[in-house]
Design an enzyme around this catalytic site. Structure first.
Site, PDB file in Angstrom:
ATOM      1  N   TYR A  43      18.774  47.911 -98.447  1.00  0.00           N
ATOM      2  CA  TYR A  43      18.240  48.351 -97.155  1.00  0.00           C
ATOM      3  C   TYR A  43      17.800  49.811 -97.096  1.00  0.00           C
ATOM      4  O   TYR A  43      17.202  50.234 -96.112  1.00  0.00           O
ATOM      5  CB  TYR A  43      19.273  48.065 -96.059  1.00  0.00           C
ATOM      6  N   PHE A  77      30.045  42.582 -89.496  1.00  0.00           N
ATOM      7  CA  PHE A  77      29.294  41.572 -88.753  1.00  0.00           C
ATOM      8  C   PHE A  77      28.106  41.120 -89.578  1.00  0.00           C
ATOM      9  O   PHE A  77      27.800  41.722 -90.604  1.00  0.00           O
ATOM     10  CB  PHE A  77      28.825  42.121 -87.392  1.00  0.00           C
TER      11      PHE A  77
HETATM   12  C1  COA Z   1      18.391  40.258-100.632  1.00  0.00           C
HETATM   13  C2  COA Z   1      17.330  39.288-100.138  1.00  0.00           C
HETATM   14  C3  COA Z   1      17.460  39.181 -98.611  1.00  0.00           C
HETATM   15  C4  COA Z   1      15.948  39.853-100.505  1.00  0.00           C
HETATM   16  O1  COA Z   1      14.929  39.014 -99.982  1.00  0.00           O
HETATM   17  P1  COA Z   1      13.448  38.952-100.651  1.00  0.00           P
HETATM   18  O2  COA Z   1      12.582  38.180 -99.727  1.00  0.00           O
HETATM   19  O3  COA Z   1      13.580  38.511-102.031  1.00  0.00           O
HETATM   20  O4  COA Z   1      13.037  40.499-100.608  1.00  0.00           O
HETATM   21  P2  COA Z   1      11.536  41.050-100.617  1.00  0.00           P
HETATM   22  O5  COA Z   1      10.702  40.250-101.549  1.00  0.00           O
HETATM   23  O6  COA Z   1      11.025  41.197 -99.234  1.00  0.00           O
HETATM   24  O7  COA Z   1      11.807  42.477-101.229  1.00  0.00           O
HETATM   25  C5  COA Z   1      11.652  43.682-100.505  1.00  0.00           C
HETATM   26  C6  COA Z   1      12.035  44.821-101.423  1.00  0.00           C
HETATM   27  O8  COA Z   1      13.460  44.832-101.594  1.00  0.00           O
HETATM   28  C7  COA Z   1      13.790  44.782-102.974  1.00  0.00           C
HETATM   29  N1  COA Z   1      15.015  43.997-103.113  1.00  0.00           N
HETATM   30  C8  COA Z   1      15.190  42.749-102.689  1.00  0.00           C
HETATM   31  N2  COA Z   1      16.445  42.350-102.970  1.00  0.00           N
HETATM   32  C9  COA Z   1      17.066  43.379-103.569  1.00  0.00           C
HETATM   33  C10 COA Z   1      18.366  43.568-104.097  1.00  0.00           C
HETATM   34  N3  COA Z   1      19.293  42.604-104.042  1.00  0.00           N
HETATM   35  N4  COA Z   1      18.653  44.762-104.657  1.00  0.00           N
HETATM   36  C11 COA Z   1      17.722  45.744-104.696  1.00  0.00           C
HETATM   37  N5  COA Z   1      16.472  45.607-104.210  1.00  0.00           N
HETATM   38  C12 COA Z   1      16.149  44.437-103.656  1.00  0.00           C
HETATM   39  C13 COA Z   1      12.597  44.128-103.638  1.00  0.00           C
HETATM   40  O9  COA Z   1      12.527  44.478-104.976  1.00  0.00           O
HETATM   41  C14 COA Z   1      11.447  44.704-102.831  1.00  0.00           C
HETATM   42  O10 COA Z   1      11.194  46.018-103.289  1.00  0.00           O
HETATM   43  P3  COA Z   1       9.790  46.776-103.051  1.00  0.00           P
HETATM   44  O11 COA Z   1       9.739  47.097-101.603  1.00  0.00           O
HETATM   45  O12 COA Z   1       9.901  47.991-103.893  1.00  0.00           O
HETATM   46  O13 COA Z   1       8.727  45.815-103.465  1.00  0.00           O
HETATM   47  C15 COA Z   1      17.468  37.874-100.763  1.00  0.00           C
HETATM   48  O14 COA Z   1      17.345  37.975-102.157  1.00  0.00           O
HETATM   49  C16 COA Z   1      18.784  37.200-100.426  1.00  0.00           C
HETATM   50  O15 COA Z   1      18.842  36.455 -99.456  1.00  0.00           O
HETATM   51  N6  COA Z   1      19.868  37.474-101.226  1.00  0.00           N
HETATM   52  C17 COA Z   1      21.173  36.872-101.003  1.00  0.00           C
HETATM   53  C18 COA Z   1      21.761  37.179 -99.638  1.00  0.00           C
HETATM   54  C19 COA Z   1      21.795  38.665 -99.333  1.00  0.00           C
HETATM   55  O16 COA Z   1      22.144  39.513-100.147  1.00  0.00           O
HETATM   56  N7  COA Z   1      21.436  39.007 -98.074  1.00  0.00           N
HETATM   57  C20 COA Z   1      21.506  40.357 -97.562  1.00  0.00           C
HETATM   58  C21 COA Z   1      22.685  40.389 -96.668  1.00  0.00           C
HETATM   59  S1  COA Z   1      23.157  41.990 -96.122  1.00  0.00           S
END
Ligand code: COA
Length: 423
Positions: free
Chosen positions: A133, A423
């Site tokens: 984030y 949360f």
């Molecule tokens: C983490 C998660 C929400 C990312 O969703 P996603 O649709 O693949 O993310 P996006 O394609 O929109 O990526 C946006 C950016 O975040 C980065 N990013 C995404 N997941 C990341 C991670 N776990 N660690 C570091 N960077 C990450 C991407 O590389 C991308 O970078 P950029 O802006 O430089 O291109 C998804 O992989 C997921 O649901 N993971 C498991 C549950 C989880 O961790 N949820 C978060 C709860 S707090």
């Protein structure tokens, strides 16, 4: 903010609860048996739950959900004892079959614009992984200590605390929701969720069989001063037997206390259950009275980790909503690539604890006293991380000597921030 090709952002209501759960179950790698799946109905704030739907058959079955998120509505305690309307981002999940296509990025843009439209000047979250984030401008605004307390941990005595009344029960939203809400509303520590919607309470009290890992159902300890509730803790004990006898563990999931006496009384109970050898807990601010009253802090095996992340959505509104510890008059160049309306030079003028934050439209950005990214403003917002610390780490650029210390003194809080439940 554009939605990736082949997808569309949609609102989802209770009728799609099982689809939302399906996405999060895949994202977070858990399985909820059908008999227990109804919990999601109570936990999600449905008018604030959004999803990304497949809109093109090349992406999958049209109309299925590929990603979801929700945001809890609550008030966050901020320095000066005030409360700021907050969008607490949660339940963010992208189905593994659709990840790394920009769906999270699209949902964050959606979350920010909807939160701003509702008048929420900040968004907060607990991060599953800390790197996710920061790119969206969330700064680490609070850290928490985690501890392992041995049975009967010794605390420096606090006369009178033993007179507080303790009750231990199975946790129930009907019986204990009002007690928790009442204590939360009176907690003054920045970062506290001070006003909770029913869904947030349901989320805090969620007790799924799959989370128990062999421990008992969710229990609660409450502390009262006469009729007045002054502390609460949700915990679960797990029975274990070692070679030399009982070796059970207590896990405290969330807790809150009003003052040192309530803290001492509560932890005196949580760390002294029969048959339990250790109590594991977190959500302690680094200046929590319990840590200061431990007779042997080494034995508590204290570790520090991130707690609450804050995203400033509206610079002027967020900065004017909190209180200040000292006067200041500085100009700050804020960088914000995700919400460009926040970018530019702002004058922060503080007198008698109140800030007036105005845009310096005509000013040459290079003439601003300080330059920082909105992530750093979020990190400093609750008064935990100071502007001086961020400047020393070269995360804030001080152009006019002395102005970092000036803003730092104004934004600092005597009480370190922490959010006492996730949360
Ligand atoms: C983490 C998660 C929400 C990312 O969703 P996603 O649709 O693949 O993310 P996006 O394609 O929109 O990526 C946006 C950016 O975040 C980065 N990013 C995404 N997941 C990341 C991670 N776990 N660690 C570091 N960077 C990450 C991407 O590389 C991308 O970078 P950029 O802006 O430089 O291109 C998804 O992989 C997921 O649901 N993971 C498991 C549950 C989880 O961790 N949820 C978060 C709860 S707090």
């Amino acid at each position: 903010m554009t939605t990736p090709q082949g997808y569309r952002l949609v609102s989802v209501d209770q009728t799609r609860a099982s689809e939302v759960l399906h996405v999060d179950a895949f994202a977070f790698a858990f399985t909820v048996p059908d008999k227990d799946a109804g919990f999601i109905q109570d936990v999600l704030p449905w008018e604030r739950t959004r999803a990304v739907e497949v809109a093109d058959p090349v992406r999958g079955t049209e109309g299925t959900l590929a990603a979801v998120h929700a945001s809890f509505k609550f008030g966050t305690r901020v320095p000066g004892g005030r409360e700021v309307p907050t969008a607490g981002l949660s339940w963010v999940g992208v189905h593994p079959g659709h990840r790394r296509r920009g769906l999270l990025r699209a949902m964050i843009g959606d979350h920010f614009s909807r939160s701003l439209a509702r008048g929420e000047a900040i968004s907060t979250l607990f991060a599953a992984e800390t790197q996710i984030y920061q790119r969206f401008g969330y700064g680490m605004a609070a850290t928490e200590a985690r501890v392992q307390l041995g049975r009967g941990v010794e605390l420096r005595p606090l006369p009178g605390s033993e007179n507080l009344i303790v009750e231990v029960d199975s946790a129930s939203i009907e019986r204990h929701g009002p007690t928790i809400a009442s204590i939360q509303s009176r907690m003054t520590r920045p970062g506290t969720v001070s006003t909770l919607a029913p869904q947030t309470l349901a989320d805090v009290l969620m007790d799924l069989e799959i989370d128990r890992d062999g421990s008992e159902e969710l229990r609660i300890a409450t502390v009262r001063d006469g009729d007045d509730p002054v502390a609460w803790a949700l915990f679960q004990r797990k029975q274990e037997w070692g070679d030399t006898g009982p070796d059970g563990k207590v896990r405290v999931r969330a807790w809150g206390a009003l003052g040192a006496a309530a803290t001492v009384r509560l932890w005196g109970v949580l760390a002294d259950f029969d048959l339990m050898s250790a109590t594991h807990a977190g959500r302690f601010a680094p200046d929590d009275p319990l840590l200061l009253r431990l007779k042997d802090m080494r034995a508590a095996k204290i570790t520090l980790t991130d707690n609450l992340w804050v995203r400033i959505l509206d610079v002027a509104e967020a900065l004017e909503a909190r209180g200040y510890a000292a006067d200041c008059d500085v100009t700050v160049q804020v960088d914000d690539s995700f919400l460009p309306q926040n970018a530019g030079v702002w004058r922060v003028l503080v007198a008698a604890g109140e800030a007036k934050v105005t845009r310096e439209g005509a000013a040459d950005p290079a003439s601003a006293d300080l330059r920082l990214d909105v992530q750093e403003l979020g990190a400093a917002y609750l008064g935990g991380t100071t502007i001086t610390e961020l400047t020393r780490a070269q995360l804030v650029d001080e152009r006019t000597p002395g102005t970092a210390a000036e803003l730092s003194r104004a934004m600092a809080s005597d009480v370190k921030p922490v959010a006492n439940f996730g949360f």
